[in-house]
Structure formats: structure tokens, C-alpha cells
Design a protein around this motif. Structure first.
Motif, PDB file in Angstrom:
ATOM      1  N   MET A  93     -28.725  -6.341  30.809  1.00 20.21           N
ATOM      2  CA  MET A  93     -28.979  -5.194  29.948  1.00 20.21           C
ATOM      3  C   MET A  93     -27.685  -4.395  29.779  1.00 20.21           C
ATOM      4  SD  MET A  93     -31.632  -2.027  30.501  1.00 20.21           S
ATOM      5  CE  MET A  93     -33.055  -3.127  30.526  1.00 20.21           C
ATOM      6  N   PRO A  94     -27.328  -4.036  28.541  1.00 22.96           N
ATOM      7  CA  PRO A  94     -26.112  -3.238  28.350  1.00 22.96           C
ATOM      8  C   PRO A  94     -26.188  -1.923  29.120  1.00 22.96           C
ATOM      9  CG  PRO A  94     -26.910  -4.084  26.250  1.00 22.96           C
ATOM     10  CD  PRO A  94     -27.974  -4.385  27.261  1.00 22.96           C
ATOM     11  N   GLU A  95     -25.069  -1.520  29.690  1.00 20.57           N
ATOM     12  CA  GLU A  95     -25.030  -0.258  30.417  1.00 20.57           C
ATOM     13  C   GLU A  95     -24.582   0.857  29.477  1.00 20.57           C
ATOM     14  OE1 GLU A  95     -23.918  -0.350  34.447  1.00 20.57           O
ATOM     15  OE2 GLU A  95     -24.208  -2.508  34.649  1.00 20.57           O
ATOM     16  N   GLY A  96     -24.608   2.086  29.986  1.00 18.25           N
ATOM     17  CA  GLY A  96     -24.437   3.233  29.118  1.00 18.25           C
ATOM     18  C   GLY A  96     -23.150   3.253  28.314  1.00 18.25           C
ATOM     19  N   HIS A  97     -22.052   2.755  28.885  1.00 21.16           N
ATOM     20  CA  HIS A  97     -20.796   2.784  28.136  1.00 21.16           C
ATOM     21  C   HIS A  97     -20.888   1.972  26.858  1.00 21.16           C
ATOM     22  CE1 HIS A  97     -20.338  -1.180  29.942  1.00 21.16           C
ATOM     23  NE2 HIS A  97     -19.305  -1.398  29.156  1.00 21.16           N
ATOM     24  N   THR A  98     -21.642   0.867  26.886  1.00 20.93           N
ATOM     25  CA  THR A  98     -21.807   0.022  25.698  1.00 20.93           C
ATOM     26  C   THR A  98     -22.524   0.780  24.590  1.00 20.93           C
ATOM     27  OG1 THR A  98     -21.871  -1.983  27.048  1.00 20.93           O
ATOM     28  CG2 THR A  98     -22.815  -2.128  24.843  1.00 20.93           C
ATOM     29  N   ILE A  99     -23.542   1.563  24.945  1.00 19.64           N
ATOM     30  CA  ILE A  99     -24.307   2.287  23.944  1.00 19.64           C
ATOM     31  C   ILE A  99     -23.460   3.395  23.323  1.00 19.64           C
ATOM     32  CG2 ILE A  99     -26.455   3.531  23.512  1.00 19.64           C
ATOM     33  CD1 ILE A  99     -26.691   0.552  24.432  1.00 19.64           C
ATOM     34  N   HIS A 100     -22.676   4.084  24.134  1.00 27.16           N
ATOM     35  CA  HIS A 100     -21.787   5.111  23.592  1.00 27.16           C
ATOM     36  C   HIS A 100     -20.732   4.490  22.675  1.00 27.16           C
ATOM     37  CE1 HIS A 100     -22.969   8.884  25.596  1.00 27.16           C
ATOM     38  NE2 HIS A 100     -23.411   8.101  26.559  1.00 27.16           N
ATOM     39  N   ARG A 101     -20.246   3.341  23.047  1.00 25.39           N
ATOM     40  CA  ARG A 101     -19.255   2.676  22.197  1.00 25.39           C
ATOM     41  C   ARG A 101     -19.883   2.245  20.870  1.00 25.39           C
ATOM     42  NH1 ARG A 101     -14.216   0.337  23.193  1.00 25.39           N
ATOM     43  NH2 ARG A 101     -13.712  -1.451  21.873  1.00 25.39           N
ATOM     44  N   LEU A 102     -21.122   1.753  20.935  1.00 24.55           N
ATOM     45  CA  LEU A 102     -21.838   1.398  19.706  1.00 24.55           C
ATOM     46  C   LEU A 102     -22.025   2.611  18.805  1.00 24.55           C
ATOM     47  CD1 LEU A 102     -24.734  -1.071  20.634  1.00 24.55           C
ATOM     48  CD2 LEU A 102     -23.002  -1.387  18.844  1.00 24.55           C
ATOM     49  N   ALA A 103     -22.405   3.734  19.395  1.00 23.31           N
ATOM     50  CA  ALA A 103     -22.596   4.952  18.603  1.00 23.31           C
ATOM     51  C   ALA A 103     -21.311   5.302  17.860  1.00 23.31           C
ATOM     52  CB  ALA A 103     -23.032   6.100  19.502  1.00 23.31           C
ATOM     53  N   ARG A 104     -20.181   5.176  18.534  1.00 18.27           N
ATOM     54  CA  ARG A 104     -18.897   5.492  17.901  1.00 18.27           C
ATOM     55  C   ARG A 104     -18.554   4.483  16.805  1.00 18.27           C
ATOM     56  NH1 ARG A 104     -13.703   5.801  21.716  1.00 18.27           N
ATOM     57  NH2 ARG A 104     -13.997   3.530  21.714  1.00 18.27           N
ATOM     58  N   GLU A 105     -18.781   3.213  17.066  1.00 15.92           N
ATOM     59  CA  GLU A 105     -18.448   2.187  16.072  1.00 15.92           C
ATOM     60  C   GLU A 105     -19.319   2.306  14.821  1.00 15.92           C
ATOM     61  OE1 GLU A 105     -18.865  -1.387  18.334  1.00 15.92           O
ATOM     62  OE2 GLU A 105     -16.839  -1.265  19.185  1.00 15.92           O
ATOM     63  N   LEU A 106     -20.597   2.600  15.022  1.00 14.63           N
ATOM     64  CA  LEU A 106     -21.485   2.767  13.866  1.00 14.63           C
ATOM     65  C   LEU A 106     -21.118   4.023  13.081  1.00 14.63           C
ATOM     66  CD1 LEU A 106     -24.807   1.749  15.624  1.00 14.63           C
ATOM     67  CD2 LEU A 106     -23.763   0.533  13.700  1.00 14.63           C
ATOM     68  N   ARG A 107     -20.742   5.079  13.768  1.00 10.51           N
ATOM     69  CA  ARG A 107     -20.302   6.293  13.081  1.00 10.51           C
ATOM     70  C   ARG A 107     -19.037   6.028  12.280  1.00 10.51           C
ATOM     71  NH1 ARG A 107     -20.444   9.497  17.179  1.00 10.51           N
ATOM     72  NH2 ARG A 107     -18.250   9.420  17.790  1.00 10.51           N
ATOM     73  N   ASP A 108     -18.100   5.274  12.871  1.00  6.93           N
ATOM     74  CA  ASP A 108     -16.857   4.964  12.159  1.00  6.93           C
ATOM     75  C   ASP A 108     -17.117   4.117  10.916  1.00  6.93           C
ATOM     76  OD1 ASP A 108     -15.458   6.356  14.079  1.00  6.93           O
ATOM     77  OD2 ASP A 108     -14.774   4.584  15.160  1.00  6.93           O
ATOM     78  N   ALA A 109     -18.065   3.182  11.010  1.00 11.31           N
ATOM     79  CA  ALA A 109     -18.311   2.257   9.898  1.00 11.31           C
ATOM     80  C   ALA A 109     -19.157   2.875   8.794  1.00 11.31           C
ATOM     81  CB  ALA A 109     -18.992   0.991  10.425  1.00 11.31           C
ATOM     82  N   PHE A 110     -20.107   3.732   9.163  1.00 11.21           N
ATOM     83  CA  PHE A 110     -21.099   4.182   8.178  1.00 11.21           C
ATOM     84  C   PHE A 110     -21.270   5.698   8.100  1.00 11.21           C
ATOM     85  CE2 PHE A 110     -22.569   0.087   9.990  1.00 11.21           C
ATOM     86  CZ  PHE A 110     -22.449  -0.709   8.861  1.00 11.21           C
TER      87      PHE A 110
END
Length: 284
Positions: free
Chosen positions: A1-18
């Protein structure tokens, strides 16, 4: 299961892209069709992460351009997509026009420059701001969010439960998974079986500070590295770790191998329904 750092990184990447732009949202698989319809054509106004939970905020005023919010709770946001990846969920973010979907794509987000496909999540649902607030209230402080740790430290200090189990309880501390649990306890030199109430307050505060350091580093580099400079492969003259999880670690998934520090065989047993790894000498 992804740990918290992965989810925060996803939030940033999705914000950057969209972030701040109108996006098309669909559910090629069909299981999120109604939810996708509610936010299709809206502006992705903000992204948020708390522990292992990801939140995408959509402004219902389709087509209105605005700068992406870096903090949750923008007043114009009326709908949130709540995502929990669970054991099998994955987000793939790619550049350019979206290709024909393959596999079971629960949700697709796209614009002219990028696309993101979500597969296999435990949760993918529309929630309102009140429901989002309830979810946050059920979670403990998150080391990546600069949360106040006092509630977590008090709960641990009052508990007979082992520190290994408490660290995996998302209502105590949000975002810590099996890797960070094993590694932060090793770095603290703490026996995983120690009841929370027997851990010295100074040690608890040091564990929290270490989680802040390690998990924020994980957000930046996209992997979990926990070994100190003197125990890196180059410093010790050893081969780098080869594992699908990546990163240099002390004990995680190293059962039966010698400890990098003392040479004792790393052990494993189950705790909180997950395999726990520790060194019986360094963590005596």
C-alpha cells in the motif's frame, strides 16, 4: 500500500498538471460514471492529501480560470473526489493527448497537455466539504502537513498497545505505513514491542521529528531512503539495495540478512496484520 509521502507527491503532480484549468473527467470502466459526470468540465481548483487519502477539489463554475489553490478548502470548490488507493490502486500521469484507455480505468482526468488514469483504488467517490471534514477528523496528524503532533503523542503515551501497532493506526498518526514504521523504530533504537506508555516522551518527539524529516524527503525524491550517510552503500563498500520498492533501508524486507550496523540477523514477525522487521540487537 502506498505510504503517505506517495499521496502527497501525487497531489502535487496532479496540481501541476491540471490545477486551475478545465478538465475532462470520465470513467472508462464505468464504476465511477456518475461521479465523473458531476465534475466533468469543471476546474480542478485544489488538491489535498492527508495520510493515505487524496482529495481533488473541483469548482463547479466550468470554464472559469483561476490559479490552483495550494491549500485545501478553497471557497469556490463545491465537490471533492476522495481517493484511497488501498493495496492495488495506482495513478498514472502521462503527457500529451490521452490514448485509448486500457485495463480497468476507474477515472480519467485529461486536458490538451496531459492525462491521468486511476486504476484499482479502494475508494473513488464524490464527497461534499462536510464529509471531507469528517474524514479529516478521523485521521491523526500527518507528518508531511506540518500538523501539531500533540494529540498523537498523548494517545501513544496513554496506551498499553505496542508502539509498532500504534504507528500503523491511521487515527493516531496518518500516513505511516509498514516501511516508515520499521525504519523509524530502528533509527530510534526502540524495541517494536514496547507499549506506547513506556516510551519516553523525548523518544516519542524524536520519532515524530524523524517521520517529518523522512516523509518530506520521500515526497521530494519519490522513494523511501532511511539510512544515514555512514551506512550508505558507498560508505560501507556494500552493494546497493535491489528491491521493487527502491531506496536504502535498514530493516524493511531484510529478514534473515545482517543488520547494516551490528551484523545481527534481521528478524520479522506480524504486527497490525503486516510483517514487522527489526534488529534484536540495535533495538533491544
Amino acid at each position: 500500500m502506498p505510504e503517505g509521502h506517495t499521496i502527497h507527491r501525487l497531489a502535487r503532480e496532479l496540481r501541476d498538471a491540471f490545477g486551475g484549468r478545465v478538465v475532462k473527467v470520465s470513467s472508462p470502466q464505468g464504476r465511477f460514471a456518475d461521479g465523473a459526470h458531476q465534475v466533468d468540465g469543471a476546474v480542478l481548483s485544489s488538491t489535498d492529501a492527508h495520510g493515505k487519502h487524496l482529495f481533488l477539489g473541483f469548482d463547479s463554475a466550468a470554464g472559469r480560470s483561476r490559479a490552483p489553490a495550494t491549500e485545501p478548502g478553497g471557497t469556490a470548490t463545491c465537490s471533492w473526489v476522495h481517493i484511497h488507493l488501498g493495496l492495488y490502486g495506482k495513478f498514472w500521469i502521462g503527457p500529451g493527448a490521452a490514448p485509448a484507455p486500457w485495463g480497468a480505468v476507474r477515472m480519467r482526468i485529461e486536458n490538451d497537455d496531459a492525462y491521468a488514469d486511476l486504476r484499482g483504488p479502494t475508494r473513488c467517490e464524490i464527497i461534499d466539504p462536510g464529509e471531507k471534514a469528517v474524514l479529516h477528523g478521523r485521521l491523526g496528524p500527518d507528518p508531511v502537513r506540518a500538523d501539531d503532533p500533540e494529540t498523537a503523542l498523548r494517545r501513544i503515551s496513554a496506551s498499553r498497545t505496542s508502539i509498532a501497532v500504534l504507528l500503523m493506526d491511521q487515527s493516531v498518526i496518518a500516513g505511516v505505513g509498514n516501511v516508515y514504521r520499521a525504519e523509524v523504530l530502528f533509527r530510534a533504537g526502540l524495541d517494536p514491542a514496547t507499549p506506547g506508555r513506556e516510551v519516553e516522551p523525548a523518544v516519542l518527539r524524536a520519532i515524530w521529528a524523524d517521520l517529518v524529516l523522512l516523509m518530506r524527503r520521500g515526497v521530494e525524491v519519490g522513494r523511501i531512503d532511511t539510512v544515514r550517510p555512514e551506512h550508505e552503500p558507498a560508505a560501507m563498500g556494500r552493494a546497493p539495495r535491489e528491491d521493487a520498492h527502491g531506496g536504502e533501508v535498514y530493516v524493511y524486507r531484510r529478514a534473515g540478512l545482517p543488520c547494516h550496523v551490528c551484523g545481527t540477523e534481521v528478524r520479522t514477525r506480524e504486527a497490525a496484520a503486516r510483517n514487522l522487521f527489526w534488529c534484536p540487537t540495535c533495538q533491544a
